[in-house]
Design an enzyme around this catalytic site. Structure first.
Site, PDB file in Angstrom:
ATOM      1  N   GLY B  41       0.830  -1.198   0.000  1.00 15.78           N
ATOM      2  CA  GLY B  41       0.000   0.000   0.000  1.00 15.78           C
ATOM      3  C   GLY B  41       0.863   1.246   0.000  1.00 15.78           C
ATOM      4  O   GLY B  41       1.996   1.235   0.509  1.00 15.78           O
ATOM      5  N   LEU B  44      -1.322   7.372   2.583  1.00 11.65           N
ATOM      6  CA  LEU B  44      -0.541   8.162   3.535  1.00 11.65           C
ATOM      7  C   LEU B  44       0.313   7.279   4.423  1.00 11.65           C
ATOM      8  O   LEU B  44       1.492   7.550   4.650  1.00 11.65           O
ATOM      9  CB  LEU B  44      -1.469   9.021   4.389  1.00 11.65           C
ATOM     10  CG  LEU B  44      -2.101  10.209   3.663  1.00 11.65           C
ATOM     11  CD1 LEU B  44      -2.999  10.979   4.613  1.00 11.65           C
ATOM     12  CD2 LEU B  44      -1.036  11.120   3.099  1.00 11.65           C
ATOM     13  N   ALA B  45      -0.280   6.220   4.958  1.00 16.62           N
ATOM     14  CA  ALA B  45       0.461   5.370   5.889  1.00 16.62           C
ATOM     15  C   ALA B  45       1.561   4.605   5.159  1.00 16.62           C
ATOM     16  O   ALA B  45       2.712   4.564   5.602  1.00 16.62           O
ATOM     17  CB  ALA B  45      -0.488   4.407   6.603  1.00 16.62           C
ATOM     18  N   GLY B  46       1.227   3.993   4.038  1.00 19.11           N
ATOM     19  CA  GLY B  46       2.180   3.142   3.319  1.00 19.11           C
ATOM     20  C   GLY B  46       3.337   3.935   2.737  1.00 19.11           C
ATOM     21  O   GLY B  46       4.508   3.547   2.889  1.00 19.11           O
ATOM     22  N   SER B 285     -17.214  17.522   1.655  1.00 17.51           N
ATOM     23  CA  SER B 285     -16.457  17.673   2.894  1.00 17.51           C
ATOM     24  C   SER B 285     -17.310  18.241   4.006  1.00 17.51           C
ATOM     25  O   SER B 285     -18.094  19.159   3.808  1.00 17.51           O
ATOM     26  CB  SER B 285     -15.278  18.613   2.675  1.00 17.51           C
ATOM     27  OG  SER B 285     -14.752  18.996   3.926  1.00 17.51           O
ATOM     28  N   ARG B 332     -19.848  12.877  13.408  1.00 19.46           N
ATOM     29  CA  ARG B 332     -20.428  12.265  12.214  1.00 19.46           C
ATOM     30  C   ARG B 332     -21.516  11.258  12.510  1.00 19.46           C
ATOM     31  O   ARG B 332     -22.561  11.244  11.848  1.00 19.46           O
ATOM     32  CB  ARG B 332     -19.318  11.586  11.414  1.00 19.46           C
ATOM     33  CG  ARG B 332     -18.376  12.587  10.825  1.00 19.46           C
ATOM     34  CD  ARG B 332     -17.209  11.917  10.137  1.00 19.46           C
ATOM     35  NE  ARG B 332     -16.410  12.952   9.495  1.00 19.46           N
ATOM     36  CZ  ARG B 332     -15.261  12.733   8.892  1.00 19.46           C
ATOM     37  NH1 ARG B 332     -14.751  11.508   8.871  1.00 19.46           N
ATOM     38  NH2 ARG B 332     -14.603  13.715   8.322  1.00 19.46           N
ATOM     39  N   GLU B 427      -5.680   3.105   8.103  1.00 20.09           N
ATOM     40  CA  GLU B 427      -7.066   2.633   8.215  1.00 20.09           C
ATOM     41  C   GLU B 427      -7.153   1.114   8.287  1.00 20.09           C
ATOM     42  O   GLU B 427      -8.142   0.561   8.775  1.00 20.09           O
ATOM     43  CB  GLU B 427      -7.878   3.169   7.022  1.00 20.09           C
ATOM     44  CG  GLU B 427      -9.387   2.971   7.180  1.00 20.09           C
ATOM     45  CD  GLU B 427     -10.205   3.536   6.024  1.00 20.09           C
ATOM     46  OE1 GLU B 427      -9.653   4.274   5.191  1.00 20.09           O
ATOM     47  OE2 GLU B 427     -11.411   3.225   5.958  1.00 20.09           O
ATOM     48  N   ARG B 437     -14.780   7.841  14.226  1.00 18.65           N
ATOM     49  CA  ARG B 437     -13.617   8.682  13.969  1.00 18.65           C
ATOM     50  C   ARG B 437     -14.049  10.134  13.794  1.00 18.65           C
ATOM     51  O   ARG B 437     -15.046  10.412  13.125  1.00 18.65           O
ATOM     52  CB  ARG B 437     -12.887   8.223  12.715  1.00 18.65           C
ATOM     53  CG  ARG B 437     -11.673   9.080  12.397  1.00 18.65           C
ATOM     54  CD  ARG B 437     -10.874   8.550  11.222  1.00 18.65           C
ATOM     55  NE  ARG B 437     -11.606   8.600   9.960  1.00 18.65           N
ATOM     56  CZ  ARG B 437     -11.845   9.724   9.287  1.00 18.65           C
ATOM     57  NH1 ARG B 437     -11.446  10.890   9.768  1.00 18.65           N
ATOM     58  NH2 ARG B 437     -12.505   9.677   8.139  1.00 18.65           N
TER      59      ARG B 437
END
Lengths: 270, 640
Positions: B41, B44-46, B285, B332, B427, B437
């Site tokens: 992946g 952002l994280a990967g 958004s 949310r 995620e 979240r």
């Protein structure tokens, strides 16, 4: 509100480029597409046609897509001769059936450019863009080494201008629209984004030279200042950035002619 | 039973991470190049993980199914990223961000993880600015902030409505630098189809090249999955069409526990569904909720009328009425359920009756049309493209849609799953958001995990593994895994069915939306489990996958992903059924307060449910990790 103009369904004939694989011959094949809601996206129309083909035992049309909201840059169709279709400032996935007339023949092709070889049908290999990025499209900032984010103030005008350039989604429509398959708008957007900001100054010359030279090496053509690229760009990135790129490139080339390489002094700890 | 030790460091909350970094083991710089790490992946994280581990000197192999790492769906996040910088001098602090996040998650996440997240949030902004992320700025040149869903301070940093894009391009540029330097090997069009476990440790993956169909094995000293969320199990969602659960699901089937699978976030501000052909829902958004006012007609009879003709007195600004303190900015899950409630009452608007107005008339009066355009122009444009309506003149219509999954593979404080050597970031893991979240927290978590957590914690594991000790891809575990993947590919292509994959995906989505969506109950969930099992049988009996295995075959890709969703959907229902309380996004109709709010059961359910696979057709084991609240008082979440 607009239910009246939104409710009448239409039918079109698709003329689609089919090509079984790289270096295989391709051809246009016609497919009917019936009962299309004007609110359907162009890609949803292809989904429906593909499901019909599957049920009939034929192979569906391969096309690149992912986010379907105009930001990932994956979708890449030439619709009736125009990269990303008839509308200004949108990607293929943001094109809706309401833009087409009942009974129209709609031609769909892949982005065509020598540095973007066809993988299959409407899907091309745009990894050349990644290679240009890898050559210099970055600011070196190791994780953990950054100063406080507000340590350097950046005027709103500069930040906004950098953002205008940074919006590029890397789709390649600029290349597909250019008769020379030039990637100048793509490179200009990245070079400008990073070059406008104070953080990007240290590597500014190196970056522009490396990115432009890599672009040339990968077979993208030169710019003839006709700006088909900006017109096709789904983010309407201005061709003014190309002038900025040219300026940066000339200045960097000039400086590099006179610049002496520094002596290697980092000999390590004794 | 799996051993679930969260490995939370001892000591005061604010000291845990610092202390832990001192206590964990380091890998000698000269040895780092002897370790290979697989990162799957490049969101952002990967990409932040792959780039940072490359900078540290590890040998990194990055695999993405996309044609470029820059396509990952982090790119589509619009609103912003939170950080406890307190640049606005409005009372923010690490502790307040921590507190808001744990409360926002309805007390179903770990204190220690969230505190760390709040601590490193400030480093993320520094890092991104240094990379050239063009965040919005004030005229004086300093960074601008806005407040965002669920927060009473302005701590959200943003880049127009394209914050995710700019953060991802920042991480992608860092990754590109490492690819260019040879520290990271990039493999695009490469889909992970299995995890390889050797002697109980994750030591590699099996990958199919999506353009050639070639299946290959890759061994490593550690495997990092940063493959995103699984919200596409609902078919209609705000996810990209390619987003899937396959990597984490196959890891689950190899022994990694899947935590809280039923925690799926339904985002309140999306464009309503228009037809059966629909492939995706588009998010508007929630920053729009800062200036837009949400309402429906007070009277059912008014629902079909043009909104401008409905007088103020006949409008119900229901969030402002029900939650006066937070109003349109309430979290949310609460905003989504309130929208469902007014639509269930028959007061929804639009052709389907499944919609509520998000009205900018007051904001336009206050700021002028140009002022609204400056803040939200690109969102109004997106709305216009999709609906052909001008939201400067007519209120937007919005409805909740699946947007994010808080559940994911179980990880400890080091972000390592119960399978040693398998790390899960962003995620794809379950760790930081509890049962709900907050807005602008996903980008924060992805980058926190990749830039600032995994670079430390992976070393602690690797220091215990001998350099160059990873198994050969010729070992029998790899050979068997390749054969398994090959046979599952062959099974799809030889299936002589009649229906396309999408037919089953749509049906699965409807079952889950009905039974495991915004409101759940025992009978519905039991029904859902039955229907999904039946649908799975139909799928295998009658799915049709045309084409061959040795070229690009998108039907085949989709078939594998939907087959996994058909299994995951059942686990989600099972998880929702066994959690006999309401918390955050998980609303069980049997457990509510008289005013319709969530009724938590802290005595019996203050825990993480981590499911352990037991083999095909067998009921998985529900393991429990107790959540201990040492530093926060668990209170009823109140936004009134």
């Amino acid at each position: 509100m607009s239910s009246e103009k939104n409710s009448k369904s239409i039918s079109v004939t698709l003329r689609v480029w089919r090509q079984a694989g790289p270096n295989k011959p391709g051809q246009f094949v016609e497919y009917p597409a019936h009962n299309l809601s004007p609110n359907m996206s162009f890609l949803e129309m292809l989904d429906v046609v593909n499901d019909e083909l599957t049920v009939k035992g034929q192979e569906p049309i391969a096309f690149a897509h992912d986010c379907r909201e105009g930001i990932c840059g994956t979708c890449s169709l030439v619709i009736n001769g125009e990269p990303h279709g008839p509308h200004e400032g949108v990607a293929s996935c943001q094109t809706y059936i309401r833009s087409f007339a009942d009974g129209e023949v709609v031609t769909i092709e892949p982005f065509r450019a020598a540095p973007f070889p066809v993988i299959k049908d409407l899907v091309t290999d745009r990894s050349a863009f990644d290679k240009i990025q890898q050559a210099g499209g970055f600011i070196t900032a190791r994780a953990g080494s950054a100063p406080d984010a507000n340590a350097t103030s950046i005027s709103k005008v500069d930040a906004d201008l950098a953002m205008d350039a940074a919006q590029c989604i890397g789709c390649g429509a600029c290349v597909a629209a250019c008769k020379n398959a030039s990637a100048m708008l793509f490179v200009a957007a990245k070079v400008s984004h990073l070059g406008i900001l104070p953080q990007g100054q240290a590597e500014r010359d190196k970056r522009v030279l490396a990115m432009v030279n890599t672009m040339d090496d990968l077979g993208f053509g030169g710019c003839t200042n006709q700006y088909e690229c900006s017109a096709a760009c789904p983010k309407l990135i201005s061709h003014d950035f190309i002038s900025r790129l040219n300026g940066d490139y000339i200045a960097a080339s000039f400086r590099s002619m006179f610049k002496q390489a520094p002596a290697q002094t980092d000999g390590g700890a004794g | 039973m799996a051993q679930l030790d969260p490995k939370i460091p001892s000591g005061p909350l604010a000291e845990k991470w610092r202390k832990h970094k001192m206590d964990i083991k380091l890998v000698n710089p000269a040895n780092k190049r002897k370790y290979e790490i697989i990162v799957v992946g490049a969101g952002l994280a990967g990409s932040s993980a792959a780039a940072t581990l490359g900078e540290l000197g590890y040998k990194v192999k990055n695999f993405v199914f996309h044609d470029s790492p820059r396509r990952a769906h982090s790119i589509a996040a619009q609103g912003g990223i939170n950080a406890a910088k307190n640049y606005q001098n409005d009372g923010d602090s690490v502790h307040r961000l921590f507190y808001d996040t744990i409360k926002g998650g309805d007390y179903r996440a770990r204190e220690a993880n969230i505190h760390r997240l709040a601590e490193v949030s400030v480093n993320i902004i520094d890092q991104c600015v240094a990379q050239g992320v063009p965040f919005a700025r004030e005229y004086g040149g300093l960074l601008a902030n806005r407040s965002f869903g669920g927060a009473q301070v302005s701590r959200t940093f943003y880049a127009r409505g394209q914050t995710g894009q700019q953060l991802l391009l920042g991480a992608y540029s860092a990754l590109s630098r490492m690819v260019g330097s040879g520290a990271v090997e990039l493999n695009t069009h490469s889909e992970m189809l299995d995890l390889v476990v050797v002697d109980g440790h994750a030591k590699g993956i099996i990958v199919r090249d999506l353009t050639t169909g070639v299946i290959t094995a890759h061994s490593a000293d550690a495997v990092i999955l940063a493959t995103g969320g699984y919200g596409n199990v609902f078919n209609l969602s705000t996810y990209a069409r390619g987003s899937n659960t396959t990597a984490i699901w196959r890891a689950y089937k190899k022994g990694a526990c899947f935590a809280n699978p039923s925690y799926a976030q339904i985002h309140p501000t999306c464009i309503p569904v228009s037809g059966d052909y629909q492939s995706k829902l588009t998010l508007m958004s929630e920053s729009l909720r800062n200036d837009g006012r949400i309402w429906v007609p007070k009277n059912k009879e008014d629902c079909g009328k043009p909104p401008a003709s409905i007088p103020e007195a006949d409008r119900d600004y229901y969030l402002e009425r029900m939650y006066p303190a937070f109003g349109n900015l309430c979290p949310r899950d609460i905003a989504s359920r309130a929208a469902k409630r007014v639509c269930d009452e028959g007061r929804g608007v639009g052709e389907t009756g499944l919609g509520v107005y998000l009205d900018f008339a007051d904001a336009i009066k206050r700021l002028g049309e140009a002022g609204v355009r400056e803040r939200y122009g690109n969102l109004f444009d997106i709305y216009h493209e999709i609906t052909n309506e001008n939201a400067y003149k007519v209120p937007m219509r919005i409805f909740p849609a699946v947007h994010y999954t808080m559940g994911g593979l179980w990880v400890d404080y080091n972000l390592m799953s119960n399978l040693p050597g398998l790390f899960v970031l962003g995620e794809a893991n379950f760790s930081d958001h509890g049962a709900n979240r907050l807005g602008a927290s996903a980008l924060m978590q992805g980058l926190a995990d990749g830039y600032f957590v995994i670079p430390y914690t992976v070393g602690d594991y690797l220091a215990g593994q001998k350099p160059n000790s990873r198994p050969s891809v010729n070992s029998h575990e790899f050979v068997k895994a390749i054969a398994d993947v090959e046979s599952s590919v062959a099974r799809f292509l030889s299936n002589k069915g009649k229906e396309p994959v999408s037919y089953y995906h749509k049906r699965l989505g409807k079952i889950l939306w009905q039974h495991c969506g915004m409101a759940r109950n025992k009978a519905g969930l039991e029904q859902g489990i039955k229907e999904i099992a039946q649908l799975r049988e139909e799928f295998w009996a009658n799915v049709k996958v045309p084409g061959s295995a040795d070229t690009l075959n998108q039907s085949l890709e989709q078939a594998g992903r939907v087959a996994d969703f058909l299994e995951l959907g059942e686990l989600m229902c099972r998880d929702a059924l066994s959690r006999e309380e309401s918390c955050g996004c998980h609303f069980r109709e049997e457990y509510q307060h008289p005013d319709g709010e969530c009724k938590r059961d802290d005595e019996n359910f203050s825990h993480v449910a981590a499911w352990e696979y037991q083999g095909e057709g067998k009921t998985p084991i529900r393991n429990v990790e107790k959540l201990n609240y040492e530093f926060t008082k668990m209170s009823v979440r109140n936004y009134k």
